[in-house]
Design a protein around this motif. Structure first.
Motif, PDB file in Angstrom:
ATOM      1  N   CYS A   1      12.813  -2.419  -0.007  1.00 35.37           N
ATOM      2  CA  CYS A   1      12.961  -2.896   1.172  1.00 35.37           C
ATOM      3  C   CYS A   1      14.269  -3.613   0.409  1.00 35.37           C
ATOM      4  CB  CYS A   1      12.062  -2.780   2.047  1.00 35.37           C
ATOM      5  SG  CYS A   1      13.628  -3.844   3.496  1.00 35.37           S
TER       6      CYS A   1
ATOM      7  N   THR B   1       4.749  -1.106   3.623  1.00 30.92           N
ATOM      8  CA  THR B   1       6.089  -0.320   3.917  1.00 30.92           C
ATOM      9  C   THR B   1       7.151  -0.495   5.212  1.00 30.92           C
ATOM     10  OG1 THR B   1       4.356   0.631   5.524  1.00 30.92           O
ATOM     11  CG2 THR B   1       4.881   1.794   3.006  1.00 30.92           C
TER      12      THR B   1
ATOM     13  N   TYR C   1      19.234   1.320   7.374  1.00 27.72           N
ATOM     14  CA  TYR C   1      18.760   1.334   5.901  1.00 27.72           C
ATOM     15  C   TYR C   1      18.520  -0.745   6.092  1.00 27.72           C
ATOM     16  CZ  TYR C   1      23.757  -1.392   6.535  1.00 27.72           C
ATOM     17  OH  TYR C   1      24.351  -1.403   7.131  1.00 27.72           O
ATOM     18  N   CYS C   2      18.101  -1.223   5.411  1.00 28.09           N
ATOM     19  CA  CYS C   2      17.526  -2.586   5.449  1.00 28.09           C
ATOM     20  C   CYS C   2      18.642  -3.434   5.216  1.00 28.09           C
ATOM     21  CB  CYS C   2      16.769  -2.971   3.587  1.00 28.09           C
ATOM     22  SG  CYS C   2      14.527  -1.643   4.103  1.00 28.09           S
TER      23      CYS C   2
ATOM     24  N   GLN D   1      16.930  -2.408  -2.207  1.00 28.19           N
ATOM     25  CA  GLN D   1      18.361  -1.907  -1.001  1.00 28.19           C
ATOM     26  C   GLN D   1      19.442  -3.378  -0.253  1.00 28.19           C
ATOM     27  OE1 GLN D   1      17.831   0.139   3.041  1.00 28.19           O
ATOM     28  NE2 GLN D   1      18.525   2.164   1.663  1.00 28.19           N
TER      29      GLN D   1
ATOM     30  N   ILE E   1       9.753   2.856   3.967  1.00 31.07           N
ATOM     31  CA  ILE E   1      10.045   2.371   2.437  1.00 31.07           C
ATOM     32  C   ILE E   1       9.216   1.718   1.812  1.00 31.07           C
ATOM     33  CG2 ILE E   1      11.923   0.611   4.301  1.00 31.07           C
ATOM     34  CD1 ILE E   1      13.682   1.537   1.815  1.00 31.07           C
TER      35      ILE E   1
ATOM     36  N   LEU F   1      11.996   2.440   9.298  1.00 36.83           N
ATOM     37  CA  LEU F   1      13.021   2.342   9.363  1.00 36.83           C
ATOM     38  C   LEU F   1      13.221   3.491  11.043  1.00 36.83           C
ATOM     39  CD1 LEU F   1      14.785   2.829   6.320  1.00 36.83           C
ATOM     40  CD2 LEU F   1      15.325   0.753   7.896  1.00 36.83           C
TER      41      LEU F   1
END
Length: 314
Positions: free
Chosen positions: A99, A13, A180-181, A102, A94, A16
């Motif tokens: 990730c 994981t 966000y990734c 995304q 996440i 973020l």
């Protein structure tokens, strides 16, 4: 959940952080972010519905606008639920695979959105510079093939990203100072040499947004040259008015995109929270603004929207 700073070579994981330095304001920021997301959903779904149900709007420009709306919907939905989860519930975790997915969706779909804006510029070029052949050049088959080519370009250019990121070793940290990734954000966490990855990122960005923007500038240079050779000032204003909506979309899409791109790679003195905030604007505001621009400034869409609202059937 406590944040960790050391991770293994392949973390299961990532965490973020949201907007670094503005954690205390996350709950306040969540409301405008939520309103932006809802506006983007309602606006783009309305555009799709109106164009789908009105045969008079089945023209090249509106078909490309539908493609842009679909891309905007997926971009917003890929990023915003997780952002709101961070702001509302402090759910920073996440999964590694999520990730990577995304990263691919955001970058490939932003590339597709840029391509659809270029296709709209091409439509304006043909409509103004070669109006008699507009319907023969931009046939339904050509429009479909252009849309598929733009989608294929985005998917192919950015499909290596998840594999590149999976091959890297992450022995520094699993904390991503972002909402966000994003490809470059993950590259900075790697403990391996990433020069080739950075070159790839710059090349892919140029071959999509950069090249699209250059071609859009070229098309509008020719358009302006043609417009100013029209016989009357009234004809100038009428023709330029048909391009006004598209110019607004271009400014909304490319201004924050270029700022975010340049600060990510060269703006080492820009405060992190400013960069992350602009990156969110680049990702979330255009999907909200595009349907508003066309809905308010395009009489045919505006009239159809009002007709739907006032119709007894609805």
């Amino acid at each position: 959940m406590p944040l960790t700073s050391i991770t293994n070579l392949h973390p299961s994981t990532f965490l973020l952080l949201g907007i670094p330095g503005m954690e205390a304001m996350h709950s306040w920021l969540s409301m405008p972010f939520f309103l932006v997301y809802i506006s983007a959903l309602l606006g783009n779904l309305s555009i799709l519905f109106i164009i789908r149900t009105d045969s008079h709007l089945h023209e090249p420009m509106y078909f490309f606008l539908c493609m842009l709306s679909v891309a905007d919907l997926i971009i917003s939905t890929t990023a915003m639920p997780k952002i709101l989860s961070i702001f509302w519930f402090h759910d920073r975790e996440i999964y590694f695979e999520a990730c990577l997915l995304q990263v691919f969706l955001i970058h490939s779909l932003c590339s597709m959105a840029s391509g659809f804006i270029l296709a709209m510029a091409f439509d304006r070029y043909v409509a103004i510079c070669n109006p008699l052949r507009h319907s023969t050049i931009l046939t339904h088959r050509i429009i479909k093939n252009l849309g598929l080519a733009i989608a294929f370009r985005g998917a192919v250019l950015f499909s290596p990203q998840p594999f590149m990121l999976r091959w890297l070793s992450y022995c520094r940290t699993n904390i991503i100072p972002h909402t966000y990734c994003e490809f470059m954000a993950l590259i900075k966490l790697a403990c391996a040499e990433t020069r080739i990855y950075r070159i790839y990122s710059l090349t892919a960005a140029f071959l999509t947004g950069g090249l699209d923007f250059i071609l859009i500038l070229c098309s509008y240079t020719v358009i302006l040259y043609t417009v100013f050779h029209l016989p009357s000032k009234a004809a100038w204003l009428k023709t330029l008015g048909t391009c006004g909506n598209h110019v607004c979309v271009i400014l909304v899409a490319y201004t924050p995109a270029f700022f975010s791109f340049l600060t990510h790679r060269f703006g080492h003195h820009v405060a992190p929270h400013i960069h992350i905030f602009v990156a969110n604007i680049y990702l979330l505001v255009p999907p909200m603004m595009n349907p508003m621009i066309y809905g308010i400034r395009t009489k045919r869409i505006r009239d159809r929207f009002l007709q739907v609202l006032t119709s007894p059937k609805f």
